[in-house]
Design a protein around this motif. Structure first.
Motif, PDB file in Angstrom:
ATOM      1  N   ALA A 216       0.747  -1.156   0.004  1.00 58.74           N
ATOM      2  CA  ALA A 216      -0.044   0.083  -0.065  1.00 58.74           C
ATOM      3  C   ALA A 216       0.841   1.215   0.106  1.00 58.74           C
ATOM      4  CB  ALA A 216      -1.003  -0.094   1.168  1.00 58.74           C
ATOM      5  N   MET A 217       2.058   1.231   0.560  1.00 60.34           N
ATOM      6  CA  MET A 217       2.832   2.328   0.731  1.00 60.34           C
ATOM      7  C   MET A 217       4.191   2.277   0.160  1.00 60.34           C
ATOM      8  SD  MET A 217       1.615   3.338   4.311  1.00 60.34           S
ATOM      9  CE  MET A 217       1.482   1.413   4.737  1.00 60.34           C
ATOM     10  N   ARG A 218       4.868   3.400  -0.055  1.00 62.30           N
ATOM     11  CA  ARG A 218       6.357   3.225  -0.292  1.00 62.30           C
ATOM     12  C   ARG A 218       7.196   4.394   0.278  1.00 62.30           C
ATOM     13  NH1 ARG A 218       5.187   5.624  -6.554  1.00 62.30           N
ATOM     14  NH2 ARG A 218       4.859   7.709  -5.927  1.00 62.30           N
ATOM     15  N   SER A 219       8.388   3.914   0.415  1.00 62.84           N
ATOM     16  CA  SER A 219       9.044   5.155   1.191  1.00 62.84           C
ATOM     17  C   SER A 219      10.561   4.652   0.841  1.00 62.84           C
ATOM     18  CB  SER A 219       9.085   4.894   2.655  1.00 62.84           C
ATOM     19  OG  SER A 219       9.754   3.773   3.392  1.00 62.84           O
ATOM     20  N   PRO A 220      11.607   5.592   1.014  1.00 62.17           N
ATOM     21  CA  PRO A 220      12.950   5.419   0.645  1.00 62.17           C
ATOM     22  C   PRO A 220      13.429   4.351   1.473  1.00 62.17           C
ATOM     23  CG  PRO A 220      12.699   7.719   0.972  1.00 62.17           C
ATOM     24  CD  PRO A 220      11.378   7.028   1.686  1.00 62.17           C
ATOM     25  N   GLY A 221      12.904   3.874   2.344  1.00 59.76           N
ATOM     26  CA  GLY A 221      13.442   2.610   3.114  1.00 59.76           C
ATOM     27  C   GLY A 221      13.097   1.386   2.594  1.00 59.76           C
ATOM     28  N   MET A 222      11.887   1.525   1.595  1.00 56.37           N
ATOM     29  CA  MET A 222      11.753   0.286   1.052  1.00 56.37           C
ATOM     30  C   MET A 222      12.173   0.102  -0.320  1.00 56.37           C
ATOM     31  SD  MET A 222       7.645   0.462   1.717  1.00 56.37           S
ATOM     32  CE  MET A 222       7.086  -1.228   1.141  1.00 56.37           C
ATOM     33  N   ALA A 223      12.798   1.097  -0.726  1.00 60.78           N
ATOM     34  CA  ALA A 223      13.229   1.235  -2.262  1.00 60.78           C
ATOM     35  C   ALA A 223      14.797   1.708  -2.616  1.00 60.78           C
ATOM     36  CB  ALA A 223      12.629   2.652  -3.001  1.00 60.78           C
ATOM     37  N   ASP A 224      15.509   2.585  -1.538  1.00 59.74           N
ATOM     38  CA  ASP A 224      16.980   2.622  -1.890  1.00 59.74           C
ATOM     39  C   ASP A 224      17.743   1.686  -1.227  1.00 59.74           C
ATOM     40  OD1 ASP A 224      15.687   4.763  -3.005  1.00 59.74           O
ATOM     41  OD2 ASP A 224      15.880   6.349  -1.277  1.00 59.74           O
ATOM     42  N   ASP A 225      19.079   1.716  -1.942  1.00 56.10           N
ATOM     43  CA  ASP A 225      20.019   1.018  -1.270  1.00 56.10           C
ATOM     44  C   ASP A 225      20.536   1.537  -0.181  1.00 56.10           C
ATOM     45  OD1 ASP A 225      19.431  -0.740  -3.365  1.00 56.10           O
ATOM     46  OD2 ASP A 225      21.173  -0.276  -4.141  1.00 56.10           O
ATOM     47  N   GLN A 226      19.985   1.466   1.182  1.00 55.77           N
ATOM     48  CA  GLN A 226      20.553   2.115   2.380  1.00 55.77           C
ATOM     49  C   GLN A 226      21.301   0.836   3.432  1.00 55.77           C
ATOM     50  OE1 GLN A 226      17.933   5.371   3.819  1.00 55.77           O
ATOM     51  NE2 GLN A 226      16.579   4.034   3.071  1.00 55.77           N
ATOM     52  N   VAL A 227      22.536   0.875   3.140  1.00 58.05           N
ATOM     53  CA  VAL A 227      23.118  -0.260   4.187  1.00 58.05           C
ATOM     54  C   VAL A 227      22.977   0.282   5.557  1.00 58.05           C
ATOM     55  CG1 VAL A 227      25.365  -1.130   4.728  1.00 58.05           C
ATOM     56  CG2 VAL A 227      24.764  -0.813   2.312  1.00 58.05           C
ATOM     57  N   GLY A 228      22.426  -0.606   6.373  1.00 60.42           N
ATOM     58  CA  GLY A 228      22.222  -0.385   7.588  1.00 60.42           C
ATOM     59  C   GLY A 228      21.111   0.318   8.150  1.00 60.42           C
ATOM     60  N   ALA A 229      19.948   0.781   7.027  1.00 58.38           N
ATOM     61  CA  ALA A 229      18.972   1.306   7.312  1.00 58.38           C
ATOM     62  C   ALA A 229      17.693   0.788   6.551  1.00 58.38           C
ATOM     63  CB  ALA A 229      19.139   2.797   7.003  1.00 58.38           C
ATOM     64  N   GLY A 230      16.436   1.034   7.024  1.00 60.03           N
ATOM     65  CA  GLY A 230      15.107   0.761   6.091  1.00 60.03           C
ATOM     66  C   GLY A 230      15.298  -0.747   6.150  1.00 60.03           C
ATOM     67  N   PHE A 231      14.627  -1.144   5.118  1.00 58.16           N
ATOM     68  CA  PHE A 231      14.274  -2.706   4.840  1.00 58.16           C
ATOM     69  C   PHE A 231      14.696  -3.162   3.449  1.00 58.16           C
ATOM     70  CE2 PHE A 231      11.333  -1.722   8.173  1.00 58.16           C
ATOM     71  CZ  PHE A 231      11.234  -2.863   8.927  1.00 58.16           C
ATOM     72  N   ALA A 232      15.175  -4.155   3.516  1.00 58.71           N
ATOM     73  CA  ALA A 232      15.237  -4.948   2.161  1.00 58.71           C
ATOM     74  C   ALA A 232      14.237  -5.982   1.981  1.00 58.71           C
ATOM     75  CB  ALA A 232      16.859  -5.430   1.936  1.00 58.71           C
ATOM     76  N   HIS A 233      13.774  -6.432   1.060  1.00 60.76           N
ATOM     77  CA  HIS A 233      12.585  -7.309   0.488  1.00 60.76           C
ATOM     78  C   HIS A 233      13.069  -8.108  -0.535  1.00 60.76           C
ATOM     79  CE1 HIS A 233      10.793  -3.635   2.245  1.00 60.76           C
ATOM     80  NE2 HIS A 233       9.924  -4.576   3.006  1.00 60.76           N
ATOM     81  N   ALA A 234      12.655  -9.340  -0.505  1.00 60.46           N
ATOM     82  CA  ALA A 234      12.634 -10.378  -1.504  1.00 60.46           C
ATOM     83  C   ALA A 234      11.505 -11.049  -1.645  1.00 60.46           C
ATOM     84  CB  ALA A 234      14.020 -11.294  -1.491  1.00 60.46           C
ATOM     85  N   LEU A 235      11.123 -11.711  -2.601  1.00 61.92           N
ATOM     86  CA  LEU A 235       9.759 -12.426  -2.706  1.00 61.92           C
ATOM     87  C   LEU A 235       9.792 -13.586  -3.698  1.00 61.92           C
ATOM     88  CD1 LEU A 235       8.552  -9.319  -2.854  1.00 61.92           C
ATOM     89  CD2 LEU A 235       6.493 -10.316  -3.372  1.00 61.92           C
ATOM     90  N   ALA A 236       9.323 -14.722  -3.314  1.00 63.90           N
ATOM     91  CA  ALA A 236       9.167 -15.901  -3.970  1.00 63.90           C
ATOM     92  C   ALA A 236       7.849 -16.733  -4.129  1.00 63.90           C
ATOM     93  CB  ALA A 236      10.318 -16.926  -3.629  1.00 63.90           C
TER      94      ALA A 236
END
Length: 503
Positions: free
Chosen positions: A360-380
Motif C-alpha cells: 500500500a505504501m512506498r518510502s525510501p526505506g523500501m526502495a533505496d540501497d541503504q546499508v544499515g537502514a530501512g528494509f530489504a525485501h525479496a519475494l518468491a
C-alpha cells in the motif's frame, strides 16, 4: 504532378485482427466495425484506468477499513501489535509494531507529533509519498513536530515545524517500530505517549514555550506537547491486533466506484490532465455522477477482470528479468526501481503496478540501497523448479549463516488471492524470524525452514503451516540490511520441494 500516396498511408478494406475482421471502405470504417472499435477502445481504457490507479484505490480501501473499525480521522490511531492474519492488509509484517490513522486536512492544516525511533510515512490519496517521518525523515529518527497543509493552503506557516504540503485533503499516516519481545509493551506505551495530532492553530509553538532558536524536535520538559493537548482533545488509541479488518481494494466493477470516490473528493490538480482524461473516458469525472449505461458497465466489468488478471501476472510472474535478484532464481524484488519507479527518466509502469498490487505504501526505506537502514525485501512465488508453491505440499528453505540484518530478519507467508498473511488453522502469524526464539539453527549457523500442512518430525520449531487447496508466496525481510545483501555475497537458498515428510 500528383504526389504518389504511399501504401503505408492506405487502410486496407479488410484487416484481420484479434477482434475479428475490420472493414474500412475507402478508408472509412463501416458502422459495425466502428462499433467494435469503440467497444475495444472503451475496454482498453478501462484496463488502463485500473492499472494506473491501483495506488489510489488502495487508499480508498484503507480508509474504509480504518473507519469501519472505529478509527476516526485525525482523532484515533490504530495500533497493530502484532499485525496478523486476522486482518486483510497488503503484505503486512508480523515483527513490526504498526500505528496509523487517516489524516484529513479538509478543515485545515494539522500538526503531527511523531515519536522517536520509528519509521513513518504520510502518503496522499493517490498513494504518493508526501513526507517521511522518523529514520528516513528530516527528524532522523529523533521524533518531532510535523505540519501538514492541505492543497491551496493560504495561511501563514511557522518554520518551527517540519512543513509539508499535500496535493490531497485525504492522507494515510503510518508508523512502524520494532522492539524485542520483552520490550514490546513498553514500545507500544511509548507510541501512545508521544503520538499527537491536532489542528495547526491549537496550540502554536510559542504557546508551548518554544522560541525560534529551538529545533522542531525539541519540547520543554515543563510543558510537553502531549500534556497540553491531552486535557483538551486527548488522542484515542485502538488496538486492532487479532481483529477482523479489510483494507484491500476490490477487483471487480466496484474498483471503479472506489476510484470515483477519490476523484469526487479531491481537487483536479491533484491528479493532472492525463489521469483525469483517462478516467473521464470511462465516465469518471469530478462533479458528475458515475453512472455507466448497461453497455459501458458490461465493458468495465470485463475490463476489471482482465486488469486484475494482468496485475496478478505482473506481480507473480514478472516478465522483466531485471526484477529477479539472481540469475536462475525465484527470488525477485518488490521494488525493481527506486521509490518513484523511474529508470533513466522512464516510468516503469509494470514495476509500479506490481508494487501497488502487493503493497500500500512506498518510502525510501523500501526502495533505496541503504546499508544499515530501512528494509530489504525479496519475494518468491515459485519453487526451485519454477512451479507455483502449493499449500498441500512440503518445502524447505535454507538461509545461510550470518543473515545480513542489523535489525531483524523474517519470513512471512502470504495468500496470493488477498496478498495478505495466509490464514492457517494453527497460528494467526504465518512467520518465522530472528525474534522467534524457537527457530533452531543448524551447526553451521544456517537456518532451514519448512513449509507445509504438517511439520516434518523434529522440525516443529522451524515450520510455517500452509493450507491444502491454497497457493502461497513468501517474503524475506531484512531490517537494516548489511553490505552482504547488497553485494550479493549472501543470498537466500531456493525453496525446494521435500519428497516425503517424516511422520
Amino acid at each position: 504532378m500528383w504526389t504518389e500516396v504511399p501504401a503505408s498511408l492506405r487502410a486496407p478494406e479488410r484487416v484481420k485482427t484479434r477482434m475479428g475482421v475490420l472493414e474500412l471502405v475507402h478508408g472509412v470504417p463501416t458502422e459495425p466495425t466502428a462499433k467494435r472499435l469503440y467497444d475495444h477502445l472503451d475496454f482498453i481504457r478501462g484496463v488502463d484506468a485500473f492499472l494506473h490507479t491501483i495506488s489510489g484505490a488502495s487508499m480508498v480501501a484503507m480508509r474504509r477499513g480504518f473507519r469501519s473499525a472505529g478509527v476516526d480521522d485525525n482523532a484515533t490511531v490504530a495500533i497493530f501489535d502484532p499485525m496478523d492474519a486476522h486482518s486483510l492488509f497488503l503484505t503486512g509484517d508480523t515483527e513490526s509494531i504498526y500505528a496509523g490513522t487517516w489524516l484529513d486536512l479538509r478543515k485545515g492544516a494539522m500538526i503531527v507529533q511523531s515519536p522517536p525511533s520509528t519509521v513513518g510515512i504520510v502518503v496522499d490519496f493517490f498513494g504518493r509519498r508526501v513526507a517521511d517521518l522518523g529514520e528516513a525523515g528530516p527528524d532522523e529518527g529523533a521524533g518531532g513536530l510535523f505540519l501538514f497543509a492541505p492543497p491551496e493552503y493560504q495561511g501563514q506557516l511557522s518554520e518551527q515545524y517540519f512543513i509539508f504540503k499535500s496535493p490531497t485533503y485525504g492522507n494515510l499516516l503510518m508508523w512502524g517500530s520494532f522492539a524485542a519481545e520483552s520490550n514490546r509493551g513498553a514500545a507500544v506505551g511509548a507510541l501512545k505517549e508521544r503520538i499527537r495530532i491536532y489542528p495547526f492553530d491549537v496550540p502554536l509553538l510559542e504557546d508551548l514555550g518554544l522560541d525560534a532558536e529551538q529545533s522542531a524536535t525539541e519540547t520543554t520538559e515543563e510543558e510537553p506537547v502531549e500534556d497540553q493537548e491531552e486535557d483538551e482533545d486527548p488522542m484515542r488509541f485502538l488496538s486492532l491486533s487479532g481483529k477482523s479488518l479489510q483494507t484491500i481494494f476490490p477487483s471487480d466493477f466496484r474498483y471503479y466506484e472506489d476510484v470515483d470516490t477519490m476523484i469526487q473528493e479531491e481537487p483536479r490538480a491533484a491528479f493532472g490532465p492525463e489521469i483525469l482524461g483517462l478516467l473521464a473516458s470511462i465516465g469518471i469525472e469530478k462533479g458528475k455522477p458515475f453512472a455507466p449505461d448497461p453497455r459501458m458497465k458490461a465493458i468495465l466489468v470485463e475490463a476489471a477482470a482482465v486488469a486484475n488478471g494482468t496485475a496478478r501476472a505482473i506481480a507473480f510472474r514478472h516478465r522483466n528479468d531485471a526484477a529477479y535478484l539472481y540469475e536462475g532464481s525465484a527470488w525477485y524484488a518488490l521494488q525493481a526501481a527506486g521509490g518513484e519507479h523511474l529508470r533513466n527518466g522512464v516510468r516503469l509502469l509494470d514495476v509500479r503496478a506490481m508494487f501497488f498490487y502487493l503493497s500500500a505504501m512506498r518510502s525510501p526505506g523500501m526502495a533505496d540501497d541503504q546499508v544499515g537502514a530501512g528494509f530489504a525485501h525479496a519475494l518468491a512465488v515459485t519453487d526451485a523448479n519454477g512451479k507455483y508453491l502449493d499449500g498441500g505440499k512440503t518445502y524447505r528453505l535454507t538461509l545461510p549463516p550470518r543473515i545480513p540484518a542489523k535489525g531483524f530478519w523474517s519470513i512471512v507467508v502470504y495468500d496470493p488471492q488477498t496478498r495478505s498473511m495466509l490464514q492457517a488453522p494453527r497460528s494467526p502469524s504465518p512467520s518465522l524470524s530472528s525474534e522467534s526464539r524457537d527457530v533452531v539453527p543448524s551447526a553451521d549457523g544456517s537456518r532451514t525452514l519448512y513449509f507445509g500442512p504438517a511439520p516434518p518430525r523434529g522440525q516443529e520449531r522451524n515450520w510455517i503451516q500452509t493450507v491444502p487447496g491454497k497457493g502461497w508466496f513468501v517474503m524475506l525481510r531484512l531490517h537494516r540490511p548489511l553490505g552482504a545483501w547488497f553485494d550479493e555475497t549472501w543470498r537466500p537458498g531456493e525453496i525446494e520441494p521435500v519428497d516425503s515428510v517424516i511422520e
